[in-house]
Scaffold this active site. Structure first.
Site, short mmCIF file in Angstrom:
data_model
loop_
_atom_site.label_atom_id
_atom_site.label_comp_id
_atom_site.label_asym_id
_atom_site.label_seq_id
_atom_site.Cartn_x
_atom_site.Cartn_y
_atom_site.Cartn_z
N GLU A 1 -131.63 44.01 -44.42
CA GLU A 1 -131.62 44.78 -43.17
C GLU A 1 -131.13 43.92 -42.02
OE1 GLU A 1 -132.13 47.42 -41.44
OE2 GLU A 1 -132.89 48.91 -42.83
N ASP B 1 -130.46 55.37 -41.56
CA ASP B 1 -131.19 54.11 -41.47
C ASP B 1 -130.61 53.27 -40.32
OD1 ASP B 1 -132.59 51.75 -42.03
OD2 ASP B 1 -132.56 52.06 -44.18
N ASN C 1 -135.86 53.28 -36.83
CA ASN C 1 -134.70 52.66 -37.44
C ASN C 1 -133.56 52.43 -36.46
OD1 ASN C 1 -134.25 51.45 -39.98
ND2 ASN C 1 -135.15 53.26 -40.96
N GLU D 1 -144.92 51.14 -46.17
CA GLU D 1 -144.62 52.14 -47.20
C GLU D 1 -145.35 51.82 -48.50
OE1 GLU D 1 -140.43 51.20 -46.82
OE2 GLU D 1 -140.02 53.30 -46.33
N ASN E 1 -140.15 47.66 -37.74
CA ASN E 1 -138.97 47.92 -38.58
C ASN E 1 -137.75 47.48 -37.77
OD1 ASN E 1 -138.08 48.70 -41.14
ND2 ASN E 1 -137.33 50.63 -40.32
N ARG F 1 -146.20 47.84 -39.38
CA ARG F 1 -145.32 46.69 -39.18
C ARG F 1 -144.12 47.14 -38.38
NH1 ARG F 1 -140.61 47.45 -42.01
NH2 ARG F 1 -140.67 48.23 -44.15
O1 LIG Z 1 -135.28 49.19 -43.90
C1 LIG Z 1 -135.90 50.11 -43.40
O2 LIG Z 1 -135.55 50.70 -42.43
C2 LIG Z 1 -137.18 50.47 -44.08
O3 LIG Z 1 -138.05 49.41 -43.85
C3 LIG Z 1 -136.92 50.65 -45.56
O4 LIG Z 1 -138.07 50.68 -46.29
C4 LIG Z 1 -136.02 51.81 -45.90
O5 LIG Z 1 -134.80 51.67 -45.27
C5 LIG Z 1 -136.63 53.17 -45.70
O6 LIG Z 1 -137.53 53.43 -46.71
C6 LIG Z 1 -135.62 54.28 -45.66
O7 LIG Z 1 -136.13 55.33 -44.99
ZN LIG Z 2 -133.72 50.26 -41.50
#
Ligand SMILES: O=C(O)[C@H](O)[C@@H](O)[C@H](O)[C@H](O)CO
Ligand SMILES: [Zn+2]
Length: 299
Positions: free
Chosen positions: A18, A204, A154, A121, A103, A101
């Site tokens: 990521e 995402d 996201n 998750e 993201n 947490r």
């Molecule tokens: O990277 C992220 O944004 C989340 O932490 C991931 O777990 C996945 O991308 C998500 O599940 C998709 O919806």
């Molecule tokens: Zn992401």
């Protein structure tokens, strides 16, 4: 005529790659592997990867003005010193939500570090709903909260004139826009600019290009979609040979290349055999459009 080329430049087997960020000064791509608690730096010239392991899931990384980095680790905004591999907490959020947490996160054009939270998750996209919030860390280290009720915070980026903030809450299957006040960091007037089609799956990570158009990585969709935020139309679809595409950024010479991260977690053994590059870093060239440099955190 440019011809688009998509290649895996690093087979890193990230569980959940990521937050790709180009660091021009070192010709490197920074990224994280969230559950592996790793921040990685891939030198595009030597092709070597260095990594720093931290003590909690690390969901985003950004450049810091004056050197070093910042990262979101667990529910903390942290400063990261690459040389001695140390992190120092600058602020903590969601203290009352033990299962949360951070993201995705990114720095705004004024040097504020924006990042949102989510419940941890139990499987990809399976989590307690509405537990997340969106925050930003100002250069003086104080934190502002924008809104709560977020599912999976996201992708985020800002328009080229800095008047619009683009944001994705993944489980809304929408790319949203807000009016943005760069002076104060305030957002208002939320609206949807694009609703994902079924086969595009889950929106995402996201980035803007030098033409002001958006690129959105589609988790489970194996693609990055190119959107015109003004018309709400999809301009292009880039399909990758991995299904769990998570985020994208521009980098390389003059920001003319796109880098895409992806995940392995949640794939069964059969899928992993068919997608041996899952969890790697992909480079896309020949797009005919450039990106813009990332903004560094100003604190
Ligand atoms: O990277 C992220 O944004 C989340 O932490 C991931 O777990 C996945 O991308 C998500 O599940 C998709 O919806
Ligand atoms: Zn992401």
């Amino acid at each position: 005529m440019s011809s688009i080329k998509i290649e895996c430049v690093l087979r890193e087997n990230c569980r959940c790659g990521e937050s790709p960020v180009w660091e021009e000064a070192s010709n490197s791509l920074l990224f994280v592997d969230i559950p592996a608690k790793k921040v990685c730096r891939w030198d595009s010239l030597s092709k070597r990867v260095q990594q720093v392991t931290v003590d909690a899931p690390v969901s985003s990384v950004a450049l810091r003005q004056g050197g070093g980095y910042v990262a979101t680790v667990g529910t903390k905004f942290c400063a990261l010193n690459w040389e001695d591999q140390s992190t120092v907490a600058l602020a903590t959020v969601d203290k009352d939500k033990k299962n949360n947490r951070f993201n995705d996160g990114k720095v705004d054009p004024a040097g504020r570090y924006f990042a949102g939270t989510m419940a941890e998750e139990t499987a990809p996209a399976v989590l307690e709903r509405h537990q997340g919030s969106l925050y930003s860390l100002f250069p003086d280290h104080h934190v502002e909260k924008y809104f709560d009720q977020v599912d999976i915070s996201n992708g985020l980026d800002w328009s080229l004139d800095h008047k619009i903030f683009y944001y994705i809450d993944s489980l809304s299957y929408s790319v949203d826009a807000f009016d943005y006040d760069l002076q104060t960091g305030k957002i208002s007037n939320r609206r949807s600019i694009y609703k994902l089609e079924k086969e595009e799956q889950i929106p995402d990570g996201m980035c803007i290009d030098a033409d002001g158009k958006l690129w959105v990585a589609c988790y489970n969709g194996g693609r990055v979609i190119h959107l015109d935020p003004e018309t709400g139309k999809r301009l292009q679809t880039l399909k990758l040979p991995v299904v769990k595409t998570t985020s994208c950024c521009f980098g390389g010479k003059d920001y003319s290349e796109m880098y895409v991260t992806c995940a392995r977690d949640g794939m069964d053994p059969k899928d992993l055999l068919q997608q041996p590059e899952a969890g790697g870093i992909f480079k896309i060239t020949g797009l005919g459009v450039k990106g813009i440099p990332p903004y560094p955190y100003a604190g």
